[in-house]
Design an enzyme around this catalytic site. Structure first.
Site, PDB file in Angstrom:
ATOM      1  N   MET B 131       0.771  -1.194  -0.148  1.00 20.06           N
ATOM      2  CA  MET B 131      -0.004  -0.174  -0.109  1.00 20.06           C
ATOM      3  C   MET B 131       0.770   1.235  -0.006  1.00 20.06           C
ATOM      4  O   MET B 131       2.050   1.188   0.780  1.00 20.06           O
ATOM      5  CB  MET B 131      -0.879  -0.145   1.343  1.00 20.06           C
ATOM      6  CG  MET B 131      -1.725   1.179   1.365  1.00 20.06           C
ATOM      7  SD  MET B 131      -3.690   0.826   1.492  1.00 20.06           S
ATOM      8  CE  MET B 131      -4.117  -0.450   0.773  1.00 20.06           C
ATOM      9  N   SER B 171      -2.383  -7.069   6.465  1.00 16.51           N
ATOM     10  CA  SER B 171      -0.970  -6.654   6.737  1.00 16.51           C
ATOM     11  C   SER B 171      -1.103  -5.088   6.429  1.00 16.51           C
ATOM     12  O   SER B 171      -1.457  -4.447   5.544  1.00 16.51           O
ATOM     13  CB  SER B 171       0.079  -7.209   5.856  1.00 16.51           C
ATOM     14  OG  SER B 171       1.124  -6.165   5.761  1.00 16.51           O
ATOM     15  N   GLU B 173       1.496  -3.199   5.805  1.00 19.59           N
ATOM     16  CA  GLU B 173       1.998  -2.720   4.648  1.00 19.59           C
ATOM     17  C   GLU B 173       1.442  -3.048   3.321  1.00 19.59           C
ATOM     18  O   GLU B 173       1.769  -2.646   2.362  1.00 19.59           O
ATOM     19  CB  GLU B 173       3.163  -3.360   4.772  1.00 19.59           C
ATOM     20  CG  GLU B 173       4.129  -2.610   6.010  1.00 19.59           C
ATOM     21  CD  GLU B 173       3.829  -3.408   7.229  1.00 19.59           C
ATOM     22  OE1 GLU B 173       3.423  -4.701   7.365  1.00 19.59           O
ATOM     23  OE2 GLU B 173       4.284  -2.763   8.214  1.00 19.59           O
ATOM     24  N   GLU B 174       0.328  -4.215   3.220  1.00 13.78           N
ATOM     25  CA  GLU B 174      -0.036  -4.587   2.243  1.00 13.78           C
ATOM     26  C   GLU B 174      -1.457  -3.925   1.699  1.00 13.78           C
ATOM     27  O   GLU B 174      -1.632  -2.906   1.504  1.00 13.78           O
ATOM     28  CB  GLU B 174       0.038  -6.206   2.283  1.00 13.78           C
ATOM     29  CG  GLU B 174       1.529  -6.562   1.895  1.00 13.78           C
ATOM     30  CD  GLU B 174       1.931  -8.086   1.938  1.00 13.78           C
ATOM     31  OE1 GLU B 174       1.428  -8.783   1.237  1.00 13.78           O
ATOM     32  OE2 GLU B 174       2.662  -8.580   3.276  1.00 13.78           O
ATOM     33  N   MET B 175      -2.453  -4.853   2.042  1.00 11.35           N
ATOM     34  CA  MET B 175      -3.690  -4.628   1.845  1.00 11.35           C
ATOM     35  C   MET B 175      -4.291  -3.538   2.947  1.00 11.35           C
ATOM     36  O   MET B 175      -5.548  -2.882   2.820  1.00 11.35           O
ATOM     37  CB  MET B 175      -4.620  -5.560   1.051  1.00 11.35           C
ATOM     38  CG  MET B 175      -3.907  -6.132  -0.120  1.00 11.35           C
ATOM     39  SD  MET B 175      -4.922  -7.826  -0.362  1.00 11.35           S
ATOM     40  CE  MET B 175      -6.381  -7.273  -1.438  1.00 11.35           C
TER      41      MET B 175
END
Lengths: 502, 398
Positions: B131, B171, B173-175
């Site tokens: 993201m 997460s 950092e991700e979705m």
């Protein structure tokens, strides 16, 4: 004039003779690769194996052609040409090649003439002498030297027979059936192998009998395999003689039901020349029998003598294997059974860990039998006759012998396929055809119900079409040929397509 | 409205949709008319619909004997146990979810962002980007044939696809989503409410649950089957499928000198174990401890899951962090010497199959030739042109 004509006649006669000889040679010269049908009355098959009553040896039956390979010919080419059921007879000569067998029921039989062997020579340039993946492979009477990887390696071939081969310095392994079920390794002589001379890896139901292994790092290794019989072998002057190993990190996680009996395990005191990092490179020289994390191993009636470190060593993974842990591998040797064995003069010159261990006991000699690390349920028949260490928790064996078990191979060969024709058709239809065809809707190709209308009662027509499609309709793309499908699958899928209801 | 009515409505709706689907596809031969919301009633290729409305995997490897229960190694060998039995509707719903950025917190990222079908269901990056451009540390694994896998993530920390997907979904950092927000989002999209009802007909109330989301995405991922490559044709007995160079490569691949096939066991081309290779980290990055962390075991330091090599041609760069750009560089690593790239202060328990095979340049080239025969995308799923959320389906990189 007369003289001259006599001379001319003589010269002419000679010339004719020479031409005749030349033509005769041209016409009757033995071919390097030659194919003849196997005479129905001949039992090429069991030559030299008459004493072997195990089913897998008797069942191997070659009914196709004999393909004769002579010096200057190629075994590899012969295999590529061979059909299942063919027997390739290899005559004395030198064959420097890698042979791969991705077919079922092929025999490679060396023919030894006047003491001269057919020799496969890797010249330390080629990787493997023979690789096979087919079922029902037999390899016998070959001398195999100087390869870098293996002498003979099998990958998932069942019902194999590997016998009467003479294997010297073929790299990592000599004979290495892997992922195979129901096989025999017998009457082979192997030496100068830098890992295991005979390595049965992740197999089931294998007999290893009557082999001589010497001057290798490991003589015979049974690893992550089940139901194996190691019998009547002569293992001498290896670093370790006979091994039953669980190696962690492999997809098959167990080794059990291994019988080691009637072997000579003598003077296995060779320097360890295993490749750095390999698991066998950690075996101390002077190791007779080594059992690492294997379960239900029976050691019976062997002569185990003059192994300088220890006669029989039984360890868990933590003690034996310097590899990453595997949470799915059970690390202990459980239910090991030591029956009567003839053990003398073992441990005369212990090294490393055992030496240190013995020193701590104020002894200089290593033991006949040593157990280190975990494990439960192990037993020994007559502990008092041996010098032992670490066998405190071993009970008395509940059996006296294993004479009821004569082989771990099966009465019938393992079947190559487990599905019926209908099922094969279904697997092919959904596994391959369904990428482009659905029953009554258009995907990439025409709907299956239209195929049914065209080929009703004519499955052969479908087979012909998929072998060599031609474009039938302008509004559809060309179908790629499906000739690669196995022949039985083509007819099966054709019939299945015609029988589909929705 | 009582439950019976809802169920009845669902059944009628489904029947209607299926009939319509049949009619439309029969009537219109040129293109399959396909409008959201409407779920496919047929299984994807590679599966057969049974009488319980379940899609059951079908392929030629199932014809081989499965006596060796793990089904690894060799040409004519059964595959490991497959994850199948999902309904066609669940698989199709999973397909929409997979491509829908509505699953991320700000609607900017979908599963397909990092698992792009055009890039072998990976993303072509050394390490994926999360993201707001957050630079992650490992590469996105391909999803082909995940139905046969038992370990997920490079460090093998998840044991199922359901468990795995919670990682990127939630997460930061991700979705960057949360379970609550995800449920809230989907339950406020009418299209999804209808589709979930269709895919999960036997529920008590019309509320989307997390389990349903996980099941649908798992169903779709499990439908990504690649088992019809030229290699497979060879394996099933058609030896003309590979040319001489490729067969030479196969022989190097399975020889005990190169030992590739020892861990990349056919037919899946992975033995699904953790292996410590000692690969150099890219750009001087610190050593990734890999499986040491989830397994809490020093002996597994630097260990990663052995990946499948199917469609490997499509998923450059290679290794856990794009350590090598090409297949040629990757195979070269294995012949450069055991432990040659291990940092000085590290003592790794390098896998015993990593040794010094001294492969020639020619052999390395042949290996690459062979690896390219493992490519098969004939069962490529259709990318939805419209998404139930109404969001744009252009967020993935292709």
């Amino acid at each position: 004039m007369k003289k001259r004509s006599v001379l001319l006649k003589t010269i002419g006669a000679f010339a004719f003779l020479l031409i005749g000889l030349f033509l005769g040679r041209m016409i009757f010269k033995p071919k390097k690769v030659e194919t003849v049908p196997i005479p129905s009355t001949m039992q090429y098959w069991n030559t030299g194996a008459s004493k072997d009553t195990s089913a897998v040896a008797q069942a191997a039956n070659f009914t196709g052609n004999i393909i004769k390979v002579e010096d200057g010919g190629s075994i590899r080419e012969a295999v590529l040409k061979a059909q299942p059921g063919d027997l390739i007879r290899v005559y004395p000569g030198t064959y420097s090649e890698t042979v791969y067998i991705d077919k079922d029921n092929i025999g490679i039989q060396g023919v030894i003439v006047d003491g001269k062997w057919p020799v496969m020579d890797g010249k330390k340039e080629l990787n493997d002498a023979i690789l096979y993946s087919g079922n029902g492979i037999t390899i016998e009477n070959l001398k195999i030297i100087k390869y870098k990887g293996n002498g003979i390696m099998g990958q998932a071939g069942n019902n194999f027979v590997i016998r009467n081969n003479w294997i010297i310095d073929t790299g990592v392994y000599g004979i290495f059936p892997q992922y195979g079920k129901n096989g025999i390794v017998e009457y082979n002589i192997l030496t100068e192998i830098e890992d295991a001379a005979i390595y049965v890896g992740m197999c089931d139901n294998v007999d290893v009998k009557y082999n001589e292994v010497f001057g290798n790092v490991a003589g015979i290794e049974i690893e992550n395999s089940r139901h194996c019989l190691v019998e009547s072998n002569y293992a001498h002057n290896n670093t370790g003689g006979i091994l039953a190993f669980l190696t962690p990190g492999l997809p098959i996680k167990t080794i059990f039901d291994v019988i080691i009996r009637n072997n000579f395990v003598i003077g296995n005191n060779h320097e360890n020349f295993g490749a750095p990092g390999s698991i066998v490179s950690g075996i101390p020289k002077g190791t007779g029998v080594l059992i690492m994390a294997a379960d239900d191993v029976i050691v019976e009636n062997n002569i185990i003598a003059n192994n300088d470190n220890a006669g029989i060593t039984i360890v868990d993974l933590a003690t034996g294997a310097p590899t990453a842990n595997d949470p799915n591998s059970e690390p202990n040797p459980d239910r090991v059974v030591i029956l009567d064995n003839f053990m003398i003069e073992n441990g005369n010159n212990p090294v490393g860990e055992i030496k240190a261990l013995m020193m701590s006991q104020l002894k200089t000699k290593g033991p006949d039998i040593l157990a280190m690390g975990g494990g439960t349920g192990s037993s020994i028949r007559d502990k008092n006759r041996y010098r032992t260490f670490g066998l405190g928790n071993y009970g008395t064996a509940e059996i006296t012998d294993t004479k009821d078990i004569t082989t771990f191979t099966f009465k019938e060969p393992v079947a190559p396929r487990s599905v019926s024709k209908e099922e094969l058709g279904e697997l092919t239809y959904y596994g391959v055809c369904a990428g482009c065809h659905a029953f009554d809707t258009r995907l990439i190709g025409v709907p299956t119900n239209i195929i049914q209308a065209v080929y009703e009662g004519n499955p052969q027509g479908i087979v012909d079409y998929i072998n060599k499609p031609w474009n039938l309709r302008d509004d559809y793309p060309d179908m790629p040929s499906q000739a690669y499908l196995p022949e039985d699958a083509k007819m099966a899928v054709a019939e299945y397509i015609l029988s589909l209801k929705k | 409205m009582d439950i019976k009515k809802i169920v009845l409505r669902g059944v009628i709706f489904m029947t209607f949709v299926c009939t319509l689907w049949g009619l439309v596809s029969l009537g219109n031969k040129d293109s399959v008319y396909y409008k959201v919301p409407q779920l496919n009633c047929d299984c994807p290729p590679g599966f057969k619909l049974n009488e319980n409305n379940e899609c059951i995997a079908q392929n030629l490897y199932m014809a081989y004997t499965t006596e060796n229960d793990h089904g690894v190694g060799g040409l004519k060998t059964a595959l490991p146990k497959v994850r199948d039995g999902f309904s066609p509707q669940q698989i199709d719903l999973g397909r929409y979810l997979f491509f829908d950025p509505a699953l991320s917190k700000d609607g900017s990222i979908s599963c397909a962002t990092c698992h792009d079908p055009e890039k072998g269901f990976s993303d072509g990056l050394a390490a994926s980007v999360g993201m707001n451009g957050y630079q992650l540390t490992r590469s996105a694994p391909s999803l082909w044939n995940v139905a046969y896998l038992k370990l997920f993530f490079w460090d093998g920390r998840a044991k199922s696809l359901e468990e795995q997907m919670k990682g990127p979904l939630f997460s930061k950092e991700e979705m960057n989503n949360t379970p609550e927000n995800l449920l809230n989002t989907l339950n406020n999209i009418d299209n999804y409410k209808v589709l979930f009802e269709e895919a999960f007909p036997n529920r008590n109330n019309n509320t989307i649950t997390l389990e349903e989301i996980y099941t649908a995405i798992t169903a779709f991922e499990s439908s990504l089957i690649s088992l019809n490559s030229r290699y497979d044709q060879y394996a099933h007995g058609y030896h003309k499928a590979l040319n001489e160079k490729e067969i030479e490569g196969l022989n190097v691949f399975r020889s005990f000198v190169a030992r590739c096939a020892e861990c990349h066991t056919p037919p899946l081309f992975t033995n699904q174990q953790i292996a410590v290779l000692g690969v150099p980290e890219p750009d001087g990055k610190p050593l990734d401890p890999g499986a040491e962390i989830p397994y809490n075991d020093k002996t597994m330091r630097g260990g990663f899951k052995v990946p499948s090599l199917r469609n490997i041609e499509k998923t450059a760069p290679y290794m856990h962090a794009g350590n090598f750009n090409t297949l040629r560089e990757t195979v070269q690593f294995y012949t450069d010497g055991r432990g040659h790239a291990v940092p000085e202060n590290e003592e790794l328990r390098i896998h015993w199959h990593i040794w010094e095979p001294e492969l020639s340049d020619d052999e390395l080239d042949r290996l690459v030739d062979f690896l390219k025969t493992l490519t098969d995308e004939t069962f490529m799923p259709e990318v939805p042109t419209e998404l139930p959320s109404g969001l744009s389906n252009t967020n993935h990189n292709s």
